[in-house]
Motif scaffolding. Structure first.
Motif, PDB file in Angstrom:
ATOM      1  N   SER A  86      15.513 -17.286  27.132  1.00 47.20           N
ATOM      2  CA  SER A  86      15.558 -16.788  28.505  1.00 47.20           C
ATOM      3  C   SER A  86      16.914 -17.081  29.124  1.00 47.20           C
ATOM      4  N   GLU A 139      14.700 -12.522  27.355  1.00 48.31           N
ATOM      5  CA  GLU A 139      14.097 -12.445  28.680  1.00 48.31           C
ATOM      6  C   GLU A 139      15.209 -12.671  29.696  1.00 48.31           C
ATOM      7  N   VAL A 140      15.218 -11.872  30.752  1.00 45.88           N
ATOM      8  CA  VAL A 140      16.301 -11.954  31.730  1.00 45.88           C
ATOM      9  C   VAL A 140      15.736 -12.040  33.136  1.00 45.88           C
ATOM     10  N   VAL A 165      18.738  -7.700  27.598  1.00 41.35           N
ATOM     11  CA  VAL A 165      17.391  -7.141  27.472  1.00 41.35           C
ATOM     12  C   VAL A 165      17.303  -6.300  26.198  1.00 41.35           C
ATOM     13  N   TYR A 173      14.065  -2.808  34.112  1.00 41.83           N
ATOM     14  CA  TYR A 173      14.590  -3.187  32.801  1.00 41.83           C
ATOM     15  C   TYR A 173      14.476  -4.674  32.493  1.00 41.83           C
ATOM     16  N   VAL A 174      14.532  -5.510  33.497  1.00 38.27           N
ATOM     17  CA  VAL A 174      14.508  -6.964  33.269  1.00 38.27           C
ATOM     18  C   VAL A 174      13.080  -7.490  33.408  1.00 38.27           C
ATOM     19  N   ASP A 175      12.851  -8.691  32.867  1.00 35.88           N
ATOM     20  CA  ASP A 175      11.519  -9.277  32.867  1.00 35.88           C
ATOM     21  C   ASP A 175      11.108  -9.802  34.235  1.00 35.88           C
TER      22      ASP A 175
END
Length: 66
Positions: free
Chosen positions: A5, A28-29, A23, A45-47
């Protein structure tokens, strides 16, 4: 093995590019910016996503409580 992460602070052109590349490579971003617009642009797009509210962070990135 758990996903690594990362957090990206500041979602200008460079920050968005870094976040999206991470990503795409399976990380995980957490994407953080004090303005709503760049966070919304990258949200799909990001977590995770977070917006730092102006009351907490001043426009120049310093704490407004100091």
């Amino acid at each position: 093995m758990a996903k690594k992460s990362f957090a990206v602070f500041g979602l200008g052109e460079f920050g968005q590019s870094v976040a999206l590349t991470m990503v795409k490579n399976g990380y995980e971003v957490l994407a953080v910016d004090r303005d709503r617009e760049p966070v919304q642009e990258i949200a799909d797009y990001v977590d995770e996503r977070m917006r730092l509210i102006s009351k907490i962070m001043g426009r120049n990135g310093t704490s407004s409580t100091a």
